[in-house]
Design a protein around this motif. Structure first.
Motif, PDB file in Angstrom:
ATOM      1  N   PRO A  91       1.469 -68.112  91.001  1.00 32.01           N
ATOM      2  CA  PRO A  91       0.753 -68.053  89.724  1.00 32.01           C
ATOM      3  C   PRO A  91      -0.505 -68.914  89.740  1.00 32.01           C
ATOM      4  CG  PRO A  91       2.687 -69.442  89.533  1.00 32.01           C
ATOM      5  CD  PRO A  91       2.758 -68.806  90.883  1.00 32.01           C
ATOM      6  N   ASP A  92      -1.438 -68.557  88.879  1.00 29.43           N
ATOM      7  CA  ASP A  92      -2.666 -69.323  88.678  1.00 29.43           C
ATOM      8  C   ASP A  92      -3.488 -69.451  89.955  1.00 29.43           C
ATOM      9  OD1 ASP A  92      -1.892 -69.719  86.015  1.00 29.43           O
ATOM     10  OD2 ASP A  92      -0.724 -71.487  86.553  1.00 29.43           O
ATOM     11  N   ARG A  93      -3.468 -68.407  90.751  1.00 29.42           N
ATOM     12  CA  ARG A  93      -4.343 -68.324  91.917  1.00 29.42           C
ATOM     13  C   ARG A  93      -5.545 -67.431  91.623  1.00 29.42           C
ATOM     14  NH1 ARG A  93      -1.605 -69.437  96.773  1.00 29.42           N
ATOM     15  NH2 ARG A  93      -0.307 -71.289  96.405  1.00 29.42           N
ATOM     16  N   VAL A  94      -5.258 -66.268  90.983  1.00 26.23           N
ATOM     17  CA  VAL A  94      -6.314 -65.310  90.660  1.00 26.23           C
ATOM     18  C   VAL A  94      -6.104 -64.798  89.243  1.00 26.23           C
ATOM     19  CG1 VAL A  94      -7.472 -63.174  91.305  1.00 26.23           C
ATOM     20  CG2 VAL A  94      -6.413 -64.593  93.082  1.00 26.23           C
ATOM     21  N   TRP A  95      -7.156 -64.883  88.447  1.00 26.21           N
ATOM     22  CA  TRP A  95      -7.169 -64.311  87.103  1.00 26.21           C
ATOM     23  C   TRP A  95      -8.231 -63.217  87.054  1.00 26.21           C
ATOM     24  CZ3 TRP A  95      -7.575 -69.594  84.060  1.00 26.21           C
ATOM     25  CH2 TRP A  95      -6.351 -70.271  84.175  1.00 26.21           C
ATOM     26  N   LEU A 103      10.950 -56.185  85.092  1.00 25.63           N
ATOM     27  CA  LEU A 103      11.007 -57.416  84.314  1.00 25.63           C
ATOM     28  C   LEU A 103       9.671 -57.585  83.601  1.00 25.63           C
ATOM     29  CD1 LEU A 103      12.643 -59.899  86.850  1.00 25.63           C
ATOM     30  CD2 LEU A 103      13.771 -58.709  84.964  1.00 25.63           C
ATOM     31  N   SER A 104       9.720 -58.229  82.448  1.00 28.25           N
ATOM     32  CA  SER A 104       8.485 -58.542  81.746  1.00 28.25           C
ATOM     33  C   SER A 104       7.760 -59.669  82.481  1.00 28.25           C
ATOM     34  CB  SER A 104       8.795 -58.969  80.314  1.00 28.25           C
ATOM     35  OG  SER A 104       9.422 -60.238  80.297  1.00 28.25           O
ATOM     36  N   PRO A 105       6.466 -59.893  82.200  1.00 27.75           N
ATOM     37  CA  PRO A 105       5.757 -60.982  82.889  1.00 27.75           C
ATOM     38  C   PRO A 105       6.426 -62.341  82.724  1.00 27.75           C
ATOM     39  CG  PRO A 105       4.174 -59.522  81.844  1.00 27.75           C
ATOM     40  CD  PRO A 105       5.531 -59.047  81.415  1.00 27.75           C
ATOM     41  N   VAL A 106       6.895 -62.659  81.529  1.00 28.82           N
ATOM     42  CA  VAL A 106       7.551 -63.949  81.305  1.00 28.82           C
ATOM     43  C   VAL A 106       8.859 -64.022  82.082  1.00 28.82           C
ATOM     44  CG1 VAL A 106       8.634 -65.422  79.571  1.00 28.82           C
ATOM     45  CG2 VAL A 106       6.455 -64.301  79.066  1.00 28.82           C
ATOM     46  N   GLU A 150       8.188 -64.519  85.859  1.00 29.60           N
ATOM     47  CA  GLU A 150       7.831 -65.889  86.221  1.00 29.60           C
ATOM     48  C   GLU A 150       9.045 -66.804  86.178  1.00 29.60           C
ATOM     49  OE1 GLU A 150       4.622 -67.233  83.819  1.00 29.60           O
ATOM     50  OE2 GLU A 150       3.123 -65.952  84.777  1.00 29.60           O
ATOM     51  N   GLN A 151       9.908 -66.629  85.155  1.00 34.59           N
ATOM     52  CA  GLN A 151      11.104 -67.464  85.064  1.00 34.59           C
ATOM     53  C   GLN A 151      12.035 -67.215  86.233  1.00 34.59           C
ATOM     54  OE1 GLN A 151      12.601 -66.398  81.187  1.00 34.59           O
ATOM     55  NE2 GLN A 151      11.226 -67.798  80.105  1.00 34.59           N
ATOM     56  N   GLN A 152      12.202 -65.947  86.620  1.00 31.73           N
ATOM     57  CA  GLN A 152      13.078 -65.631  87.749  1.00 31.73           C
ATOM     58  C   GLN A 152      12.539 -66.206  89.046  1.00 31.73           C
ATOM     59  OE1 GLN A 152      13.266 -61.651  89.676  1.00 31.73           O
ATOM     60  NE2 GLN A 152      15.334 -61.565  88.850  1.00 31.73           N
ATOM     61  N   GLN A 153      11.218 -66.095  89.261  1.00 29.04           N
ATOM     62  CA  GLN A 153      10.646 -66.638  90.485  1.00 29.04           C
ATOM     63  C   GLN A 153      10.759 -68.153  90.544  1.00 29.04           C
ATOM     64  OE1 GLN A 153       9.642 -64.668  93.006  1.00 29.04           O
ATOM     65  NE2 GLN A 153      10.375 -63.030  91.673  1.00 29.04           N
ATOM     66  N   THR A 154      10.672 -68.800  89.372  1.00 24.59           N
ATOM     67  CA  THR A 154      10.839 -70.257  89.341  1.00 24.59           C
ATOM     68  C   THR A 154      12.260 -70.643  89.715  1.00 24.59           C
ATOM     69  OG1 THR A 154       9.138 -70.455  87.616  1.00 24.59           O
ATOM     70  CG2 THR A 154      10.671 -72.295  87.876  1.00 24.59           C
ATOM     71  N   LEU A 155      13.253 -69.898  89.183  1.00 25.27           N
ATOM     72  CA  LEU A 155      14.657 -70.176  89.515  1.00 25.27           C
ATOM     73  C   LEU A 155      14.926 -69.905  90.999  1.00 25.27           C
ATOM     74  CD1 LEU A 155      16.468 -68.658  86.405  1.00 25.27           C
ATOM     75  CD2 LEU A 155      16.037 -71.073  86.903  1.00 25.27           C
TER      76      LEU A 155
END
Length: 379
Positions: free
Chosen positions: A214-218, A363-366, A369-374
């Motif tokens: 995340p937060d590499r390319v917008w 999966l939704s965007p949120v 991100e939560q799954q990838q963090t876990l």
């Protein structure tokens, strides 16, 4: 960095989700990532104060309820009269078929049956045909929850989330029988490419839309929304990692300020720890002096699409296509504020926390991100 300061417009929009659209405080808190304490404080500060004669308002509400009841009974009686000459089970089946349109008690009054008898009939073991009808009801409910935009693939995934066992082909057949269709296509306003941009930056993104963190390319872009007051202009910033809208702004004029506000929201929301590549087209808002100064001040790297090539910024274009197809072009907005409230509801309450993305494994965007963090934490 300190605690983020939400703008008054954001607070009012959040409060409107509770007071006007009926969302529970806990659900709004979860979807927006804001504490319930803050929401209650905003509600006390910004909730609309109902004025006028309370007794008169109560009388009007009572008359509206009575009118709704009489209208519902009238519409029920318009159905084929043969139902009224049948036995109780046929009447119960009629109630079950139309309960998503009319109230159960109102239909029971019109058909001269007791609600308790109807409830007892519903608890009886279902036939195979009734099971098929129940599954169609689940599909229609999932379709309605999506704003009537999902196709059979995402509806199939919704059924799996609810514990149902079925294959995609079966869901496709049931959706066809129920007349359920995905919302696809819309007419696009033709654009022009006259003039020359004052600043041209190399296309560093080069259509590499899949990133590993995340937060590499917008990516960012701006579009218009038609209202009865005139056009409103919406700018968004999307993180390519999860396709999450991390910043957005909506104003009545198409100036550089609208894109700067969207980028500013993205920065204080995400607080990137490393340099971010921000990709845009060659619009005048993205070649202005203010935009260039903001990019340098916040340690961002700029990338631009080639002139007149929408495919270089396909992710932003795809989001605008979904927004207009699934929400904007399906209703008429009387005011710019009404359009903004609708956009807030779509982005913050549906698209980011709920809307399934095929690229994210349904999966939704949120949620992605939560799954990838876990997964990164080994949970």
């Amino acid at each position: 960095m300190g605690k983020p300061n939400f703008s008054d417009e954001f607070k009012r929009d959040a409060v409107a989700q509770i007071t006007e659209r009926g969302y529970p405080v806990a659900e709004v808190s979860q979807r927006l990532g804001v504490s319930t304490h803050s929401l209650y404080a905003w509600k006390r500060q910004f909730a609309k104060v109902v004025s006028g004669d309370a007794g008169k308002d109560a009388e009007i509400r009572q008359l509206k309820r009575e009118l709704a009841r009489v209208t519902e009974e009238r519409d029920t009686l318009k159905k084929p009269p043969r139902v009224f000459r049948q036995g109780c089970k046929v009447r119960y089946a009629f109630i079950a078929e139309h309960r998503d349109r009319f109230g159960v008690r109102a239909m029971c009054r019109c058909l001269a049956v007791q609600p308790s008898g109807y409830n007892a009939w519903r608890k009886e073991p279902l036939s195979r045909r009734a099971c098929e009808d129940a599954r169609t009801t689940l599909i229609r409910q999932a379709w309605n929850d999506s704003g009537r935009v999902y196709g059979y693939r995402k509806l199939h995934d919704d059924l799996l989330d609810q514990g149902e066992t079925c294959c995609p082909n079966r869901v496709a057949r049931l959706t066809k029988l129920a007349g359920i269709k995905a919302q696809i296509g819309y007419r696009r306003r033709p654009g022009s490419h006259s003039g020359r941009p004052s600043l041209v930056i190399d296309n560093a993104l080069a259509r590499q839309f899949d990133v590993e963190a995340p937060d590499r390319v917008w990516v960012t872009d701006i579009t218009y929304i038609r209202t009865m007051e005139g056009f409103s202009y919406l700018a968004v910033v999307i993180d390519l990692y999860s396709r999450r809208v991390v910043g957005w702004s909506m104003q009545s004029r198409q100036t550089s300020d609208v894109v700067l506000q969207a980028l500013h929201m993205a920065i204080w929301r995400r607080k990137p720890k490393s340099r971010v590549l921000i990709h845009s087209d060659q619009g005048s808002q993205f070649t202005s002096i203010d935009w260039t100064a903001f990019i340098r001040a916040h340690n961002l790297e700029h990338s631009m699409s080639r002139r007149g090539n929408c495919h270089d910024n396909a992710v932003a274009e795809s989001f605008f296509s979904s927004l207009k197809r699934e929400r904007i072009r399906r209703r008429t907005h009387k005011t710019r504020q009404e359009a903004r409230q609708d956009v807030f509801d779509y982005i913050e309450m549906f698209y980011n926390p709920v809307r399934k993305q095929v690229r994210n494994g349904m999966l939704s965007p949120v949620q992605f991100e939560q799954q990838q963090t876990l997964n990164a934490q080994g949970v």
